[in-house]
Design a protein around this motif. Structure first.
Motif, PDB file in Angstrom:
ATOM      1  N   THR A 243      -6.271  -4.884  -9.036  1.00  0.00           N
ATOM      2  CA  THR A 243      -6.410  -4.265  -7.709  1.00  0.00           C
ATOM      3  C   THR A 243      -5.031  -3.950  -7.108  1.00  0.00           C
ATOM      4  OG1 THR A 243      -6.717  -6.475  -6.755  1.00  0.00           O
ATOM      5  CG2 THR A 243      -8.706  -5.176  -7.130  1.00  0.00           C
ATOM      6  N   GLU A 244      -4.059  -4.841  -7.350  1.00  0.00           N
ATOM      7  CA  GLU A 244      -2.690  -4.584  -6.856  1.00  0.00           C
ATOM      8  C   GLU A 244      -2.134  -3.321  -7.516  1.00  0.00           C
ATOM      9  OE1 GLU A 244      -0.941  -6.031  -4.577  1.00  0.00           O
ATOM     10  OE2 GLU A 244      -2.031  -7.894  -4.194  1.00  0.00           O
ATOM     11  N   SER A 245      -2.340  -3.203  -8.844  1.00  0.00           N
ATOM     12  CA  SER A 245      -1.808  -2.038  -9.568  1.00  0.00           C
ATOM     13  C   SER A 245      -2.506  -0.760  -9.105  1.00  0.00           C
ATOM     14  CB  SER A 245      -2.029  -2.199 -11.074  1.00  0.00           C
ATOM     15  OG  SER A 245      -1.493  -3.407 -11.501  1.00  0.00           O
ATOM     16  N   LEU A 246      -3.823  -0.841  -8.879  1.00  0.00           N
ATOM     17  CA  LEU A 246      -4.566   0.348  -8.426  1.00  0.00           C
ATOM     18  C   LEU A 246      -4.081   0.797  -7.051  1.00  0.00           C
ATOM     19  CD1 LEU A 246      -8.239  -0.512  -9.519  1.00  0.00           C
ATOM     20  CD2 LEU A 246      -6.821   1.372 -10.394  1.00  0.00           C
ATOM     21  N   LYS A 247      -3.829  -0.194  -6.219  1.00  0.00           N
ATOM     22  CA  LYS A 247      -3.335   0.097  -4.864  1.00  0.00           C
ATOM     23  C   LYS A 247      -2.054   0.946  -4.961  1.00  0.00           C
ATOM     24  CE  LYS A 247      -0.943  -2.336  -1.267  1.00  0.00           C
ATOM     25  NZ  LYS A 247      -0.442  -3.579  -0.789  1.00  0.00           N
ATOM     26  N   ASN A 248      -1.137   0.496  -5.829  1.00  0.00           N
ATOM     27  CA  ASN A 248       0.135   1.214  -5.968  1.00  0.00           C
ATOM     28  C   ASN A 248      -0.058   2.573  -6.632  1.00  0.00           C
ATOM     29  OD1 ASN A 248       1.397  -0.950  -4.788  1.00  0.00           O
ATOM     30  ND2 ASN A 248       1.798  -1.967  -6.754  1.00  0.00           N
ATOM     31  N   ALA A 249      -0.894   2.584  -7.679  1.00  0.00           N
ATOM     32  CA  ALA A 249      -1.068   3.836  -8.433  1.00  0.00           C
ATOM     33  C   ALA A 249      -1.739   4.922  -7.594  1.00  0.00           C
ATOM     34  CB  ALA A 249      -1.885   3.557  -9.695  1.00  0.00           C
ATOM     35  N   LEU A 250      -2.650   4.510  -6.700  1.00  0.00           N
ATOM     36  CA  LEU A 250      -3.436   5.512  -5.959  1.00  0.00           C
ATOM     37  C   LEU A 250      -2.995   5.665  -4.503  1.00  0.00           C
ATOM     38  CD1 LEU A 250      -7.002   4.472  -7.233  1.00  0.00           C
ATOM     39  CD2 LEU A 250      -5.653   6.429  -8.003  1.00  0.00           C
ATOM     40  N   GLY A 251      -2.020   4.868  -4.096  1.00  0.00           N
ATOM     41  CA  GLY A 251      -1.635   4.868  -2.675  1.00  0.00           C
ATOM     42  C   GLY A 251      -2.830   4.429  -1.834  1.00  0.00           C
ATOM     43  N   ALA A 252      -3.562   3.456  -2.362  1.00  0.00           N
ATOM     44  CA  ALA A 252      -4.823   3.051  -1.713  1.00  0.00           C
ATOM     45  C   ALA A 252      -4.608   1.862  -0.776  1.00  0.00           C
ATOM     46  CB  ALA A 252      -5.835   2.664  -2.788  1.00  0.00           C
ATOM     47  N   THR A 253      -5.613   1.598   0.041  1.00  0.00           N
ATOM     48  CA  THR A 253      -5.637   0.371   0.845  1.00  0.00           C
ATOM     49  C   THR A 253      -6.395  -0.674   0.036  1.00  0.00           C
ATOM     50  OG1 THR A 253      -5.755   1.706   2.837  1.00  0.00           O
ATOM     51  CG2 THR A 253      -6.375  -0.628   3.060  1.00  0.00           C
ATOM     52  N   LEU A 254      -5.867  -1.905   0.006  1.00  0.00           N
ATOM     53  CA  LEU A 254      -6.538  -2.981  -0.737  1.00  0.00           C
ATOM     54  C   LEU A 254      -7.219  -3.937   0.238  1.00  0.00           C
ATOM     55  CD1 LEU A 254      -7.201  -4.680  -3.223  1.00  0.00           C
ATOM     56  CD2 LEU A 254      -4.850  -5.554  -3.203  1.00  0.00           C
ATOM     57  N   MET A 297     -11.217   6.522   5.770  1.00  0.00           N
ATOM     58  CA  MET A 297     -11.021   7.825   6.400  1.00  0.00           C
ATOM     59  C   MET A 297      -9.576   8.303   6.200  1.00  0.00           C
ATOM     60  SD  MET A 297     -13.745   8.856   7.467  1.00  0.00           S
ATOM     61  CE  MET A 297     -15.398   8.348   7.873  1.00  0.00           C
ATOM     62  N   LYS A 298      -8.706   7.337   5.751  1.00  0.00           N
ATOM     63  CA  LYS A 298      -7.275   7.674   5.651  1.00  0.00           C
ATOM     64  C   LYS A 298      -6.771   7.684   4.202  1.00  0.00           C
ATOM     65  CE  LYS A 298      -6.765   4.336   8.857  1.00  0.00           C
ATOM     66  NZ  LYS A 298      -6.171   3.231   9.514  1.00  0.00           N
ATOM     67  N   THR A 299      -7.264   6.729   3.403  1.00  0.00           N
ATOM     68  CA  THR A 299      -6.775   6.588   2.014  1.00  0.00           C
ATOM     69  C   THR A 299      -7.937   6.152   1.115  1.00  0.00           C
ATOM     70  OG1 THR A 299      -6.353   4.210   2.251  1.00  0.00           O
ATOM     71  CG2 THR A 299      -4.494   5.687   2.769  1.00  0.00           C
ATOM     72  N   PRO A 300      -7.762   6.236  -0.217  1.00  0.00           N
ATOM     73  CA  PRO A 300      -8.747   5.575  -1.098  1.00  0.00           C
ATOM     74  C   PRO A 300      -8.726   4.070  -0.793  1.00  0.00           C
ATOM     75  CG  PRO A 300      -7.266   7.000  -2.370  1.00  0.00           C
ATOM     76  CD  PRO A 300      -6.700   6.926  -0.976  1.00  0.00           C
ATOM     77  N   VAL A 301      -9.839   3.403  -1.053  1.00  0.00           N
ATOM     78  CA  VAL A 301      -9.896   1.952  -0.790  1.00  0.00           C
ATOM     79  C   VAL A 301     -10.270   1.216  -2.075  1.00  0.00           C
ATOM     80  CG1 VAL A 301     -10.971   0.115   0.583  1.00  0.00           C
ATOM     81  CG2 VAL A 301     -10.601   2.361   1.611  1.00  0.00           C
ATOM     82  N   ILE A 302      -9.504   0.173  -2.379  1.00  0.00           N
ATOM     83  CA  ILE A 302      -9.811  -0.716  -3.514  1.00  0.00           C
ATOM     84  C   ILE A 302     -10.306  -2.029  -2.915  1.00  0.00           C
ATOM     85  CG2 ILE A 302      -8.859  -1.888  -5.555  1.00  0.00           C
ATOM     86  CD1 ILE A 302      -8.669   1.199  -5.678  1.00  0.00           C
ATOM     87  N   VAL A 303     -11.421  -2.538  -3.438  1.00  0.00           N
ATOM     88  CA  VAL A 303     -11.997  -3.776  -2.881  1.00  0.00           C
ATOM     89  C   VAL A 303     -12.101  -4.829  -3.987  1.00  0.00           C
ATOM     90  CG1 VAL A 303     -13.837  -4.745  -1.456  1.00  0.00           C
ATOM     91  CG2 VAL A 303     -13.414  -2.283  -1.403  1.00  0.00           C
TER      92      VAL A 303
END
Ligand code: ATP
Ligand SMILES: Nc1ccn([C@@H]2O[C@H](COP(=O)(O)O)[C@@H](O)[C@H]2O)c(=O)n1
Length: 422
Positions: A243-254, A297-303
């Motif tokens: 999830t940490e890596s996805l957050k960085n790769a996608l500019g997502a909120t974790l 509404m602002k970024t992709p979200v990783i949960v």
């Protein structure tokens, strides 16, 4: 007073009830009949010696909070007060195919020299606690067993009601725990889970703190503009790493469930019986859903963990025995809650048990009681994984988590790009 009303209400259908005693982790079923047919002895009694005495205790409270709390305390109470020669096996009674008919309790085999102590303890329990007590008597032929339900008379003495013969029984179509999963182990909407916390506030003061953190009601929000990706899996399968890596790769909120704001209360609910613990995790998903609605509404979200974890662990814990005892695929217990935000994609990380253990050891952190159970109990681990697979709306997509972390990341990014057009 509520307890007595409940006991009397149960009696008219007493003879239709089935009973199940856990022997070596497997349920053994029997039913009761007015007249004995045949001489078959239930396996429950096959090792009972001539001087042993058998009893059953079933918790039957019309108040679910009182019932759940008392059932959790009952084992310790019996271990403390019954003769040390008394062996306890979990048992239950239920009306086949009748929802919410499950009563949980213990089967007791007392091999101590005298009946006086155990019968005194049981009498006291019958008088003061929400329980049904039965004793089992061997017939004159030395084979057939009868079950006698105890009842109170004049608020004091204990009488036996009419006897019923015990007969072995086939396993019911579905495991008895399935009858009570809905709204006891798994909650399918926000209100039902909140209701448990409200009802328990008198005995668990922290429930009020949880209630204060909850949205006043779950609003029907429009779908977030950005994709919502949930990462699921048993502990140490690599969720945090991924999830940490996805957050960085996608500019997502974790985000995670339970959310950060519940962290100080989590240990308290982890010590509570399933009714309260599961309601706690259920409402945690709704707090996280609120945050997903805003951030999405602002970024992709990783949960990191969401509903699949809440339901899969709860179902796997409630249902004893092997994987085949789980409710069948397509059962209503695997459905998504009506009012909970649906993610765009749920990824389930799976890992070979030995590799998972190795990673656990290397990480060297403490485990929760449930995580220790996963380690020690292969069946439980298999049931959690199978329940994950059976949950629908959305179903999870399995990813093998054994390759190095960067390869797992690439694999999941491919899935996300395919499914979520990122
Ligand atoms: N693909 C991988 N290959 C090898 N080691 C990994 C991999 N992914 C994670 N690990 C290591 O395995 C351990 C567990 O990983 P991690 O903490 O991410 O799992 P988790 O699923 O979040 O666990 P938990 O649910 O218990 O928090 C960590 O020490 C981590 O560095
Ligand atoms: N959404 C969730 C998240 C977790 N649980 C319960 O927590 C345990 C595992 O969580 P870790 O943070 O230790 O990995 C497990 O016992 C789940 O029952 C949950 O129910 N719902």
């Amino acid at each position: 007073m509520a307890r007595r009303t409940m006991s009397l209400l149960l009696l008219p259908r007493w003879s239709s009830r089935m009973f199940s005693v856990e022997l070596d982790g497997e349920p053994v079923y029997f039913s009761i009949q007015e007249k004995s047919r045949g001489k078959e002895v239930s396996r429950v009694f096959s090792n009972v010696q001539n001087n042993d005495r058998c009893y059953s205790l079933l918790v039957c409270s019309s108040d679910r909070v009182e019932g759940a709390k008392f059932y959790a305390e009952l084992k310790q109470k019996l271990l403390r007060e019954m003769p040390k020669e008394c062996a306890l096996s979990p048992m239950c009674s239920f009306l086949p195919n009748v929802k919410d008919s499950l009563l949980k309790g213990y089967f007791l085999k007392d091999t101590s020299p005298s009946a006086s102590l155990s019968e005194r303890v049981l009498r006291e329990l019958l008088q003061h606690e929400p329980v049904l007590v039965c004793s089992y008597l061997r017939g004159e032929d030395g084979q057939q067993w009868t079950q006698c339900l105890w009842k109170e008379s004049d608020n004091r003495a204990v009488e036996m009601s009419r006897d019923f013969c015990v007969v072995p029984s086939e396993a019911p179509e579905s495991h008895p725990a399935t009858l009570n999963i809905i709204n006891s182990d798994v909650f399918y909407n926000f209100e039902e889970a909140c209701e448990v916390l409200k009802e328990s506030a008198d005995i668990i003061p922290e429930a009020t703190s949880v209630l204060e953190l909850l949205p006043s009601r779950v609003e029907a929000r429009s779908k977030p503009d950005f994709p919502v990706i949930v990462i699921e899996g048993l502990d140490a399968t690599g969720k945090t790493t991924l999830t940490e890596s996805l957050k960085n790769a996608l500019g997502a909120t974790l985000l995670r469930s339970p959310p950060q704001c519940l962290s100080p209360l989590r240990a308290r609910f982890d010590r509570e019986p399933p009714l309260f613990r599961r309601a706690f995790y259920a409402v945690g998903n709704y707090i996280t859903a609120e945050a997903i609605g805003q951030e999405g509404m602002k970024t992709p979200v990783i949960v990191d963990r969401f509903w699949h974890s809440t339901a899969a662990y709860a179902i796997a814990t409630a249902v004893s025995g092997p994987v085949c005892n789980l409710p069948a695929e397509g059962s209503e217990v695997y459905r998504w809650p009506t009012d909970l935000l649906q993610p765009s994609l749920v990824v389930l990380l799976t890992l070979d048990p030995e590799e998972r253990k190795r990673r656990l050891r290397d990480r060297g952190q403490g485990e929760t009681a449930e995580e220790q159970e996963l380690d020690h109990n292969q069946l439980f681990r298999l049931k959690v994984e199978e329940a994950y697979h059976r949950i629908s709306g959305p179903a999870c997509v399995t990813v093998d988590a054994s390759p190095p972390a960067d390869q797992v990341l690439q694999q999941v990014l491919l899935l996300i790009r395919g499914k979520c057009h990122l």
